[in-house]
Design an enzyme around this catalytic site. Structure first.
Site, mmCIF file in Angstrom:
data_model
loop_
_atom_site.group_PDB
_atom_site.id
_atom_site.type_symbol
_atom_site.label_atom_id
_atom_site.label_comp_id
_atom_site.label_asym_id
_atom_site.label_seq_id
_atom_site.Cartn_x
_atom_site.Cartn_y
_atom_site.Cartn_z
ATOM 1 N N ARG A 9 0.875 -1.272 0.050
ATOM 2 C CA ARG A 9 0.039 -0.009 -0.272
ATOM 3 C C ARG A 9 0.742 1.178 0.122
ATOM 4 O O ARG A 9 0.798 2.251 -0.547
ATOM 5 C CB ARG A 9 -1.095 0.087 1.276
ATOM 6 C CG ARG A 9 -1.701 1.240 0.929
ATOM 7 C CD ARG A 9 -3.123 1.139 2.274
ATOM 8 N NE ARG A 9 -3.798 2.351 1.911
ATOM 9 C CZ ARG A 9 -4.569 2.957 2.942
ATOM 10 N NH1 ARG A 9 -4.733 2.553 3.973
ATOM 11 N NH2 ARG A 9 -5.260 4.084 2.406
ATOM 12 N N GLY A 48 -10.032 2.137 10.474
ATOM 13 C CA GLY A 48 -8.648 1.675 9.820
ATOM 14 C C GLY A 48 -8.932 2.079 8.409
ATOM 15 O O GLY A 48 -9.372 3.179 8.298
ATOM 16 N N CYS A 49 -7.969 1.446 7.892
ATOM 17 C CA CYS A 49 -7.734 1.837 6.378
ATOM 18 C C CYS A 49 -9.128 1.702 5.562
ATOM 19 O O CYS A 49 -9.901 0.781 5.567
ATOM 20 C CB CYS A 49 -6.889 0.969 5.531
ATOM 21 S SG CYS A 49 -6.797 0.650 3.833
ATOM 22 N N PHE A 50 -9.531 3.035 4.938
ATOM 23 C CA PHE A 50 -10.887 3.278 4.723
ATOM 24 C C PHE A 50 -10.957 2.382 3.294
ATOM 25 O O PHE A 50 -12.384 2.575 3.098
ATOM 26 C CB PHE A 50 -11.140 4.740 4.306
ATOM 27 C CG PHE A 50 -10.006 5.603 3.531
ATOM 28 C CD1 PHE A 50 -9.038 5.045 2.666
ATOM 29 C CD2 PHE A 50 -10.047 6.870 3.649
ATOM 30 C CE1 PHE A 50 -8.142 5.918 1.957
ATOM 31 C CE2 PHE A 50 -9.205 7.691 3.175
ATOM 32 C CZ PHE A 50 -8.128 7.207 2.028
#
Length: 211
Positions: A9, A48-50
């Site tokens: 990422r 968290g990670c959208f």
């Protein structure tokens, strides 16, 4: 530090946009079809990670199937008032205090706010503080940003129910923040519906149905 322990990422910062094929987003967008006279409402969650948060909500409440969610957007909220319209890079430093979040427009005649709050808790680790899985930093905190006193009351009630049923027996305490929603800033276009555009993209390992 970008706050990404997942190198795939983090590397995307230099590679985006990665989508190479046409993408039709219409199946993930809907319009209000209720005849009840109710207006669409907004729910805002950080877990968290959208990418993964948006993905799991739309996977279980696809707008094309009229399950109550009309549309979503990923973005940044809950940050310093002096930090206006932050970029992804800025949020990743942790210095703006924004959380990666998902803004959900929904039809309350089909799906209740209480159901969405419970689903939020089902699909991440709410006892983790400032992290989800390998993603560490305040931008990955668990938070509910309420729109009005009624939503706050519902969020507090559902939180207590989830705590008593699922976490107290394990000796754990929910760390989710509940606060009034403030300014919202849409994330860059490449983040929107990211895992539908890039199915093999990074997904936080805490984003699944926990019960």
């Amino acid at each position: 530090m970008l706050g990404r322990l997942n190198s795939a990422r983090t590397a995307l910062l230099g590679l985006i946009p990665v989508l190479k094929r046409p993408f039709d987003s219409s199946q993930y967008r809907s319009v209000m079809t209720s005849t009840s006279g109710q207006q669409p409402e907004i729910a805002t969650f950080a877990a968290g990670c959208f990418w993964g948060v948006e993905h799991i909500f739309l996977k279980h409440y696809p707008p094309a199937e009229n399950k109550g969610i009309l549309r979503t957007a990923v973005g940044y909220t809950g940050g310093k008032t002096t930090s206006v319209d932050p970029s992804y890079r800025e949020v990743c430093t942790g210095t703006t205090d924004h959380a990666e979040a998902v803004r959900i427009e929904f039809d309350p005649s089909i799906v209740s706010y209480a159901e969405l709050v419970e689903f939020f808790y089902r699909t991440h680790d709410p006892v983790a503080v400032n992290r989800q899985g390998p993603d560490v930093g305040s931008q990955y905190r668990s938070a509910i940003f309420t729109h009005g006193q009624e939503q706050r009351s519902i969020a507090e009630r559902v939180t207590k129910e989830v705590q008593d049923k699922h976490f107290t027996p394990k000796g754990q305490l929910i760390a989710t923040e509940i606060q009034e929603a403030g300014p919202w800033y849409d994330a860059e276009d490449y983040h929107q519906l990211y895992l539908f555009k890039n199915p093999s993209g990074y997904q936080c390992p805490t984003h699944y149905l926990h019960w």
